[in-house]
Scaffold this motif. Structure first.
Motif, short mmCIF file in Angstrom:
data_model
loop_
_atom_site.label_atom_id
_atom_site.label_comp_id
_atom_site.label_asym_id
_atom_site.label_seq_id
_atom_site.Cartn_x
_atom_site.Cartn_y
_atom_site.Cartn_z
N ASP A 1 0.83 -1.21 0.00
CA ASP A 1 0.00 0.00 0.00
C ASP A 1 0.87 1.26 0.00
O ASP A 1 0.58 2.24 -0.71
CB ASP A 1 -0.92 -0.03 1.22
N GLU A 2 1.95 1.24 0.78
CA GLU A 2 2.84 2.40 0.81
C GLU A 2 3.52 2.59 -0.53
O GLU A 2 3.64 3.73 -1.03
CB GLU A 2 3.87 2.24 1.93
N TRP A 3 3.97 1.50 -1.13
CA TRP A 3 4.56 1.57 -2.47
C TRP A 3 3.53 2.11 -3.46
O TRP A 3 3.84 3.00 -4.26
CB TRP A 3 5.05 0.20 -2.91
#
Length: 265
Positions: free
Chosen positions: A190-192
């Motif tokens: 999700d952060e990527w």
């Protein structure tokens, strides 16, 4: 009319066709629905599709000039029936040679190929998006250098095709680490995905290209893509999209991966 360009996820192997006669796997259903709506979402029906898949690399950009390519079942360990799937669209040699001429005009050395089958990065999503196989398609390879800026430049060279009724599609996966699966991966993915989407949808086109070309500096980049081949089709779609808007038009979680699709122009 100018067509947009697309970067689409092509799933995992023949994921949409594992259980004939049964309802689709719920995990893959949102992606399948997204792909099924692609053609209807366009301002006009394309006369042909130019597709760049993460499953074909060559020493130089190579265009497929075959008139009726076979299928290349380049996946392993799936049910027997998935090695007999069919998608019998015609090739588009005229579009292939036009694409090669555009690339050559931009300084790229190119090659032709006539016998290689369409890999599953082509025929699996196209079986969903164009089930009647009634739009001709030409495939073009990645350059084996996997240089991001070069692939953005390839896209820019191919952009005139958008005004000639040709839909340019990059087929890959925005997250592709086959060794990392499950819920524990999702926060990292999700952060990527948030960082990638911020770069892809950067309003300034020049800055957009610069940020996406520098994808390895984004959080968790090499975790998301230990190898770059499934991300490079995004670069071609972005380059061909020109100075128009860039939006994320698909997002879901599969196998613990956060996966996105993008539209340019």
């Amino acid at each position: 009319m100018t067509l947009p360009t697309l970067f689409v996820p092509h799933g995992g192997g023949p994921c949409f066709f594992l259980n004939p006669g049964q309802a689709p796997d719920p995990m893959w259903r949102p992606m399948q629905d997204y792909l099924a709506g692609l053609i209807a979402s366009l301002p006009e029906r394309p006369r042909a599709i130019l597709m760049i898949s993460g499953h074909w690399e060559a020493h130089r950009p190579t265009v497929h000039v075959g008139e009726a390519p076979s299928l290349l079942y380049d996946y392993y360990g799936f049910p027997e029936h998935t090695y007999h799937l069919r998608w019998d669209a015609a090739g588009a040699p005229d579009v292939a040679r036009r694409a090669a001429a555009l690339l050559q005009g931009a300084g790229f050395a190119t090659a032709e190929e006539a016998t290689r089958g369409w890999d599953h990065g082509v025929f699996i999503p196209m079986m969903v998006a164009v089930p009647e196989a009634d739009i001709p398609l030409v495939q073009i390879s990645l350059d084996r250098s996997l240089d991001p800026a070069a692939h953005i430049a390839m896209g820019r060279a191919l952009a005139p095709l958008r005004d000639e009724g040709v839909l340019i599609i990059g087929s890959g996966m925005s997250f592709h680490n086959l060794r990392a699966r499950g819920a524990s991966v999702t926060p990292i993915a999700d952060e990527w995905d948030a960082a990638l989407t911020a770069a892809v949808t950067e309003p300034d086109p020049a800055m957009r290209a610069e940020r996406v070309a520098a994808w390895e500096h984004l959080p968790h980049a090499r975790f998301a893509h230990p190898e770059a081949e499934h991300l490079l089709p995004l670069m071609v779609a972005l380059g061909a999209g020109g100075d128009g808007p860039a939006v994320r038009d698909y997002r879901d979680v599969v196998m613990g991966w956060v996966v996105s699709g993008y539209r340019f122009g």
